[in-house]
Each structure stands twice: as structure tokens, then as C-alpha cells.
Design an enzyme around this catalytic site. Structure first.
Site, PDB file in Angstrom:
ATOM      1  N   GLY A  15      -1.261   6.573  -0.197  1.00 51.62           N
ATOM      2  CA  GLY A  15      -1.532   7.675   0.720  1.00 51.62           C
ATOM      3  C   GLY A  15      -0.747   8.926   0.369  1.00 51.62           C
ATOM      4  O   GLY A  15       0.281   8.871  -0.308  1.00 51.62           O
ATOM      5  N   ARG A  54       1.821  14.482   6.515  1.00 49.19           N
ATOM      6  CA  ARG A  54       2.651  14.829   7.675  1.00 49.19           C
ATOM      7  C   ARG A  54       4.148  14.908   7.342  1.00 49.19           C
ATOM      8  O   ARG A  54       4.948  15.405   8.109  1.00 49.19           O
ATOM      9  CB  ARG A  54       2.429  13.804   8.802  1.00 49.19           C
ATOM     10  CG  ARG A  54       1.151  14.026   9.557  1.00 49.19           C
ATOM     11  CD  ARG A  54       0.871  12.892  10.510  1.00 49.19           C
ATOM     12  NE  ARG A  54       0.435  11.687   9.821  1.00 49.19           N
ATOM     13  CZ  ARG A  54       0.321  10.496  10.396  1.00 49.19           C
ATOM     14  NH1 ARG A  54       0.655  10.339  11.666  1.00 49.19           N
ATOM     15  NH2 ARG A  54      -0.087   9.461   9.705  1.00 49.19           N
ATOM     16  N   ARG A  71      58.195  27.614 -16.016  1.00 50.33           N
ATOM     17  CA  ARG A  71      58.367  28.504 -14.864  1.00 50.33           C
ATOM     18  C   ARG A  71      58.772  29.883 -15.336  1.00 50.33           C
ATOM     19  O   ARG A  71      59.585  30.008 -16.248  1.00 50.33           O
ATOM     20  CB  ARG A  71      59.492  27.978 -13.969  1.00 50.33           C
ATOM     21  CG  ARG A  71      58.960  27.249 -12.780  1.00 50.33           C
ATOM     22  CD  ARG A  71      60.083  26.780 -11.917  1.00 50.33           C
ATOM     23  NE  ARG A  71      59.715  25.513 -11.318  1.00 50.33           N
ATOM     24  CZ  ARG A  71      60.557  24.727 -10.682  1.00 50.33           C
ATOM     25  NH1 ARG A  71      61.832  25.048 -10.615  1.00 50.33           N
ATOM     26  NH2 ARG A  71      60.135  23.614 -10.158  1.00 50.33           N
ATOM     27  N   LEU A  77       0.842  -1.202   0.000  1.00 48.46           N
ATOM     28  CA  LEU A  77       0.000   0.000   0.000  1.00 48.46           C
ATOM     29  C   LEU A  77       0.874   1.248   0.000  1.00 48.46           C
ATOM     30  O   LEU A  77       1.667   1.452   0.913  1.00 48.46           O
ATOM     31  CB  LEU A  77      -0.886   0.023   1.247  1.00 48.46           C
ATOM     32  CG  LEU A  77      -1.836  -1.154   1.464  1.00 48.46           C
ATOM     33  CD1 LEU A  77      -2.642  -0.945   2.731  1.00 48.46           C
ATOM     34  CD2 LEU A  77      -2.771  -1.311   0.271  1.00 48.46           C
ATOM     35  N   ALA A  78       0.728   2.050  -1.048  1.00 50.52           N
ATOM     36  CA  ALA A  78       1.554   3.265  -1.139  1.00 50.52           C
ATOM     37  C   ALA A  78       0.795   4.395  -1.818  1.00 50.52           C
ATOM     38  O   ALA A  78       1.378   5.225  -2.496  1.00 50.52           O
ATOM     39  CB  ALA A  78       2.837   2.955  -1.888  1.00 50.52           C
ATOM     40  N   ASN A 107       6.012   8.554   9.117  1.00 53.23           N
ATOM     41  CA  ASN A 107       5.018   9.536   8.683  1.00 53.23           C
ATOM     42  C   ASN A 107       5.541  10.965   8.647  1.00 53.23           C
ATOM     43  O   ASN A 107       4.940  11.823   8.034  1.00 53.23           O
ATOM     44  CB  ASN A 107       3.803   9.486   9.615  1.00 53.23           C
ATOM     45  CG  ASN A 107       3.026   8.214   9.414  1.00 53.23           C
ATOM     46  OD1 ASN A 107       2.589   7.911   8.304  1.00 53.23           O
ATOM     47  ND2 ASN A 107       2.886   7.428  10.461  1.00 53.23           N
ATOM     48  N   GLU A 162     -10.903   1.201  14.709  1.00 53.99           N
ATOM     49  CA  GLU A 162     -10.079   2.376  14.455  1.00 53.99           C
ATOM     50  C   GLU A 162     -10.228   3.382  15.596  1.00 53.99           C
ATOM     51  O   GLU A 162     -11.307   3.494  16.198  1.00 53.99           O
ATOM     52  CB  GLU A 162     -10.492   3.026  13.125  1.00 53.99           C
ATOM     53  CG  GLU A 162     -10.107   2.215  11.902  1.00 53.99           C
ATOM     54  CD  GLU A 162      -8.639   1.844  11.880  1.00 53.99           C
ATOM     55  OE1 GLU A 162      -7.800   2.739  11.760  1.00 53.99           O
ATOM     56  OE2 GLU A 162      -8.318   0.647  12.004  1.00 53.99           O
ATOM     57  N   ASN A 188      -3.106  -2.579  15.816  1.00 47.52           N
ATOM     58  CA  ASN A 188      -2.902  -3.149  14.492  1.00 47.52           C
ATOM     59  C   ASN A 188      -1.691  -2.497  13.842  1.00 47.52           C
ATOM     60  O   ASN A 188      -1.679  -1.289  13.634  1.00 47.52           O
ATOM     61  CB  ASN A 188      -4.170  -2.881  13.658  1.00 47.52           C
ATOM     62  CG  ASN A 188      -3.996  -3.246  12.201  1.00 47.52           C
ATOM     63  OD1 ASN A 188      -3.137  -4.067  11.853  1.00 47.52           O
ATOM     64  ND2 ASN A 188      -4.817  -2.657  11.357  1.00 47.52           N
ATOM     65  N   SER A 194      54.863  19.635  -6.792  1.00 46.63           N
ATOM     66  CA  SER A 194      53.765  20.344  -6.117  1.00 46.63           C
ATOM     67  C   SER A 194      53.216  21.475  -6.981  1.00 46.63           C
ATOM     68  O   SER A 194      53.934  22.043  -7.807  1.00 46.63           O
ATOM     69  CB  SER A 194      54.267  20.939  -4.804  1.00 46.63           C
ATOM     70  OG  SER A 194      54.617  19.870  -3.942  1.00 46.63           O
TER      71      SER A 194
HETATM   72  C1  UD1 Z   1      -4.116   1.800   9.325  1.00 47.73           C
HETATM   73  C2  UD1 Z   1      -5.088   0.825   9.978  1.00 47.73           C
HETATM   74  C3  UD1 Z   1      -4.909   0.865  11.491  1.00 47.73           C
HETATM   75  C4  UD1 Z   1      -3.478   0.575  11.864  1.00 47.73           C
HETATM   76  C5  UD1 Z   1      -2.526   1.496  11.100  1.00 47.73           C
HETATM   77  C6  UD1 Z   1      -1.097   1.053  11.317  1.00 47.73           C
HETATM   78  C7  UD1 Z   1      -6.998   0.840   8.477  1.00 47.73           C
HETATM   79  C8  UD1 Z   1      -8.400   1.266   8.296  1.00 47.73           C
HETATM   80  N1  UD1 Z   1      -6.429   1.191   9.626  1.00 47.73           N
HETATM   81  O1  UD1 Z   1      -4.393   3.099   9.810  1.00 47.73           O
HETATM   82  O2  UD1 Z   1      -5.751  -0.094  12.103  1.00 47.73           O
HETATM   83  O3  UD1 Z   1      -3.289   0.691  13.249  1.00 47.73           O
HETATM   84  O4  UD1 Z   1      -2.796   1.443   9.688  1.00 47.73           O
HETATM   85  O5  UD1 Z   1      -0.206   1.953  10.736  1.00 47.73           O
HETATM   86  O6  UD1 Z   1      -6.435   0.174   7.616  1.00 47.73           O
HETATM   87  N2  UD1 Z   1      -3.145   3.840   1.918  1.00 47.73           N
HETATM   88  C9  UD1 Z   1      -3.547   3.611   0.628  1.00 47.73           C
HETATM   89  N3  UD1 Z   1      -4.760   4.109   0.227  1.00 47.73           N
HETATM   90  C10 UD1 Z   1      -5.565   4.815   1.055  1.00 47.73           C
HETATM   91  C11 UD1 Z   1      -5.155   5.021   2.383  1.00 47.73           C
HETATM   92  C12 UD1 Z   1      -3.921   4.531   2.784  1.00 47.73           C
HETATM   93  O7  UD1 Z   1      -2.830   2.985  -0.156  1.00 47.73           O
HETATM   94  O8  UD1 Z   1      -6.635   5.229   0.613  1.00 47.73           O
HETATM   95  C13 UD1 Z   1      -1.839   3.315   2.331  1.00 47.73           C
HETATM   96  C14 UD1 Z   1      -0.909   4.387   2.860  1.00 47.73           C
HETATM   97  O9  UD1 Z   1      -0.112   4.907   1.789  1.00 47.73           O
HETATM   98  C15 UD1 Z   1      -0.077   3.630   3.863  1.00 47.73           C
HETATM   99  C16 UD1 Z   1      -1.028   2.538   4.368  1.00 47.73           C
HETATM  100  O10 UD1 Z   1      -2.057   2.431   3.402  1.00 47.73           O
HETATM  101  O11 UD1 Z   1       1.040   3.000   3.280  1.00 47.73           O
HETATM  102  C17 UD1 Z   1      -1.618   2.868   5.734  1.00 47.73           C
HETATM  103  O12 UD1 Z   1      -2.337   4.064   5.652  1.00 47.73           O
HETATM  104  P1  UD1 Z   1      -2.447   5.071   6.871  1.00 47.73           P
HETATM  105  O13 UD1 Z   1      -3.361   6.185   6.512  1.00 47.73           O
HETATM  106  O14 UD1 Z   1      -1.085   5.403   7.374  1.00 47.73           O
HETATM  107  O15 UD1 Z   1      -3.105   4.133   7.969  1.00 47.73           O
HETATM  108  P2  UD1 Z   1      -4.322   4.425   8.881  1.00 47.73           P
HETATM  109  O16 UD1 Z   1      -5.559   4.523   8.054  1.00 47.73           O
HETATM  110  O17 UD1 Z   1      -3.995   5.554   9.743  1.00 47.73           O
END
Ligand code: UD1
Ligand code: MG
Length: 430
Positions: free
Chosen positions: A11, A15, A413, A8-9, A221, A149, A164, A378
Site C-alpha cells: 500500500g 495518510r 602556558r 502485506l506491505a 496509518n 467493506e 475485520n 581542567s
Molecule cells: C482491509 C480489509 C478490511 C479491514 C481492514 C483492517 C480488505 C478488502 N479489507 O481494509 O476488511 O477492516 O483491512 O485494517 O482487505 N495492501 C497491499 N496491496 C494493496 C492494498 C493494500 O499490499 O493493493 C496492504 C497495505 O499495505 C496494508 C494492508 O494491505 O498493509 C491493508 O490495506 P489497507 O488499504 O489499509 O486496508 P483496507 O483495504 O482499508
């Protein structure tokens, strides 16, 4: 192992306060996301990265380093959240490991524990004294019942210290069925991946908590997190290298890129920086020297030496304030205050203090070639392109603008003039 990996990447990483996508910030010389991909590649040949924010940039970066990675662009407009991220992804194998792109410190050992067979879902859990911000994990009789959550927690649930960590290994068949069923009826109006736990429990599936180390699974983050993760990664790299035989003086002051390699007995003194894919063999890198993307073999560098990319230095001594760039030095001594760029210098040659290769004319770079046993006095400037054959002496202070034949002396020189008693004429008698 027949397991699919989803990273998952997507986001935004608000921050992080940066124009660079969060997952492309580097830890020990490597992008955070690449640390996660490497961890995935250690156990799988089916890796999908979920992207959205700055997807083009991240995809391009991945494709410049890796081949065979699959991409999935999340429909964030309609399906925001970690559950939305997985919509439409089709894992190849019967089990899927879900990782986060901002967890560069996860080890293969922990992933192996998380992929252990025998349950329907293994999920990573950390125990935290301060669980604020994380989803709380409700565990009964050793099995996970639910993840709540932070924003959806009751006061009582907020006290739960098992959280989690966000990494799961799930039977792909369950993912395929559950993901389309996730809704966004929650405080954040997001699709929560964590809802699959409840769905599995409702079907009496086995959801196994795997307790993992906070150090590995804490996401990065902010820039503060980035610095803390760097410290941990550096400690690991250096401890592994010291165990493998590298001597380090005051290791806390040393920085080593995760791609650097060491062979034989290497001594790194305090303040040394080794960057990029450097290879250091049986050498002594003295205090406060920097080596970048170069090969150093049976040589000593510094103190305060600087070796820039694409240099190959063998059986050579480089002393203080000597900068070498894209040069091959084989059996050379360059003890003090020099710039050696785009050069090749052969064995037995000595480069005097203050020697400069003038490799750049303002438009292009040119080569300096120096043969064997050449003595460069030198304060010489070698104006490239220039070639000096074997057994040559270049007198101190020479500006060399022509090639020099074997066995010659080259000297330029201005004749020295001395005028007796000039001092007294100028300043008067004292
Ligand atoms: C999530 C978990 C939470 C856990 C926490 C640990 C859910 C609903 N909650 O929280 O229980 O304690 O991780 O760090 O899953 N991402 C996407 N698409 C999105 C949103 C996020 O790919 O729409 C990716 C982000 O880039 C990141 C990862 O998912 O790599 C986690 O997202 P983040 O928003 O940090 O996690 P939380 O929702 O806060
Ligand atoms: Mg979030």
C-alpha cells in the site's frame, strides 16, 4: 510450526504524508515492518513480503537486516487491493498466516491464538464502538459468514460493531484456489482478499472469528497513529524491563529502544533516553542523559551526560555535560563539561573540567590514547593523534600536541603577567 507467513506491505500509505515508505517508519527504534517480520519469524521460516510502492527502498531495507525473506511485487495496475496482493504467491506450507506490515504491535500470543488448528480459516475480529472505515464481520452461530467493506455496506450492516482486523490464518490450498477467483465488482473496484471468506462459507468451510485486542491490531496509518503506537510499545518495553529488575524513576519520561539490553541492577532516572543496541549493566544513568548504541558497565552517567555510538564505558563516572563518542573508558572519572571522542582512557585517570579531545582536523578523525593514572587538568585540549603514557600529569590549560612519556608533567602556558594598579589606570579612580 509449519506455517507460511505473508506480510502485506504494498500500500501507498498516503495518510502518512511522508516520503519515507509507511512501513519503514520506526516504533521504538525499529521499522514497523520489521516488528511484523519479527512476529512472523517467531512462528515461521517461510516469510513473503508483498511490495509495490517504493518496493526497491523497502526491499533494500529488509535485506540489510534479514536474510531468507521472499518478496513478491504486486501487479497493482491490474490487480489492486488486498486480494490482488496475493496473486501469484505460493506458500510453502499447508497453512498461511496473512499479516499487515503496518501492525507493529501484534504479539506472538495473539498470533498463536490465530494459528490455532481446527478450522479452515481463523480471522481476527475486533469489537469497536465506532467501526467506521473497517470491513464489518457478519457472524452467525459463532461462525463468520461474510465480510462487508465499509463502502459496500447497507445502512443496517454499518451498525455491525465486529470488524475485520485484517489478519487471517488460511489453509493454503483454499488460498490457491480462491485468490484467482476474486473479482473487483465492488464499490472500490479493487480485488478484496475478504471475498475468500464468502467463498469458503459457500463451500461450507469453517471460518472461525478470533477476537483480538484493538490495541494490537489497529493499523498505523498516520503520524498520529505512529505516536500512539509508540506510546503503547514504550509502555510494554518499560513494563517488561521493570518486571525484569530495572529501576525507573518516572518511567513515562524515559525512552528505551526495543533493541537495548539490561543486566544486573540498573537505575534509569527521569528523562533518560537509551537508543540502539545499547547494553547497560549494573549502572546508574542519571536524569536527562542519552546513551546511544554503547555498552555501559558498572558506571554512572550524567545527569545530562551523552554517550554516542560505539563507546565502551566500564567502572567509570561521567558527569554533567560530558559527551563521549566512539571511546573506551575503563576506570575513569570525567566529571564535567568535556568532549571525549575517538579516545581510549585507562584506569585511574581523571579528566578535568572542560577537557576536549581535538579529534578532527577538518578532514579526518584521529585517536587520543591515555594510559593509567593520568591526571588531565581542567581546560586542556588534546590534539589528536596523541598518546599519553601512564602516570602523567597534564597541567591545566595545556594544549597538548605531542606524545607524553611515562611519569612526566606536560604543561603549555603563556607566562602570567600581573601589572599592579592597572585597573585604576584604565578606569580611573572611583
Ligand atoms: C482491509 C480489509 C478490511 C479491514 C481492514 C483492517 C480488505 C478488502 N479489507 O481494509 O476488511 O477492516 O483491512 O485494517 O482487505 N495492501 C497491499 N496491496 C494493496 C492494498 C493494500 O499490499 O493493493 C496492504 C497495505 O499495505 C496494508 C494492508 O494491505 O498493509 C491493508 O490495506 P489497507 O488499504 O489499509 O486496508 P483496507 O483495504 O482499508
Ligand atoms: Mg484500502
Amino acid at each position: 510450526m509449519s506455517i507460511s507467513v505473508i506480510i502485506l506491505a504494498a500500500g501507498q500509505g498516503t495518510r502518512m504524508k511522508s516520503d519515507t515508505p509507511k512501513v519503514l517508519h520506526k516504533i521504538s527504534g525499529k521499522e514497523m515492518l520489521f516488528h511484523a517480520i519479527d512476529a512472523g519469524e517467531a512462528i515461521s521460516d517461510d516469510i513473503t513480503v508483498i511490495l509495490y510502492h517504493q518496493a526497491k527502498k523497502v526491499k533494500k531495507a529488509i535485506e540489510s537486516e534479514y536474510s531468507g525473506i521472499k518478496f513478491h511485487i504486486q501487479d497493482v495496475e491490474n490487480f489492486a487491493g488486498t486480494g490482488g496482493a496475493l496473486r501469484g504467491v505460493e506458500p510453502k506450507y499447508s497453512r498461511t498466516l496473512i499479516l499487515n506490515g503496518d501492525m507493529p504491535l501484534v504479539t506472538e500470543e495473539s498470533l498463536t491464538a490465530l494459528t490455532k488448528e481446527g478450522s479452515d480459516i481463523n480471522m481476527s475480529v475486533i469489537r469497536l464502538e465506532n467501526p467506521t472505515g473497517y470491513g464489518r464481520v457478519v457472524i452467525e452461530d459463532g461462525a463468520v459468514k461474510e465480510i462487508v467493506e465499509e463502502k459496500d455496506c447497507s445502512l443496517e450492516q454499518k451498525e455491525i460493531k465486529s470488524v475485520n482486523a485484517g489478519v487471517y490464518c488460511v489453509k493454503s490450498e483454499l488460498l490457491n484456489r480462491y485468490i484467482p477467483k476474486i473479482d473487483n465488482n465492488n464499490a472500490q473496484k479493487e480485488y478484496y482478499l475478504t471475498d475468500i471468506i464468502k467463498m469458503a462459507v459457500d463451500e461450507e468451510k469453517v471460518v472461525n472469528p478470533v477476537f483480538v485486542k484493538e490495541e494490537e491490531f489497529k493499523g498505523v496509518n498516520s503520524k498520529l497513529d505512529l505516536a500512539l503506537a509508540e506510546e503503547i510499545m514504550q509502555r510494554r518495553i518499560k513494563e517488561d524491563l521493570m518486571r525484569a529488575g530495572v529501576i525507573m524513576r518516572l518511567p513515562d519520561t524515559i525512552f528505551i529502544d526495543c533493541k537495548a539490553k539490561f543486566e544486573g541492577e540498573v537505575i534509569l532516572e527521569n528523562g533518560v533516553t537509551i537508543l540502539g543496541e545499547s547494553v547497560i549493566k549494573s549502572s546508574n544513568i542519571k536524569s536527562n542523559s542519552v546513551v546511544e548504541e554503547s555498552i555501559i558497565e558498572n558506571s554512572s552517567i550524567g545527569p545530562m551526560g551523552r554517550v554516542r555510538p560505539l563507546s565502551y564505558i566500564k567502572d567509570t563516572h561521567i558527569g554533567n555535560f560530558v559527551e563521549v563518542k566512539k571511546s573506551t573508558l575503563n576506570g575513569v572519572k570525567a566529571g564535567h563539561l568535556s568532549y571525549i571522542g575517538d579516545a581510549s582512557i585507562e584506569e585511574g585517570s581523571n579528566i578535568g573540567a572542560g577537557v576536549i579531545t581535538c579529534n578532527y582536523d577538518g578532514k579526518a578523525k584521529y585517536k587520543t590514547t591515555i594510559g593509567k593514572n593520568v591526571f588531565v587538568g581542567s581546560d586542556c585540549q588534546l590534539v589528536a593523534p596523541v598518546k599519553v603514557e601512564d602516570d602523567v600529569i597534564i597541567g591545566a590549560g595545556t594544549t597538548l600536541t605531542k606524545d607524553v612519556k611515562r611519569g612526566s608533567l606536560a604543561i603549555s602556558r603563556t607566562p602570567l603577567k600581573t601589572i599592579a594598579n592597572y585597573f585604576y589606570k584604565f578606569f580611573g579612580d572611583k
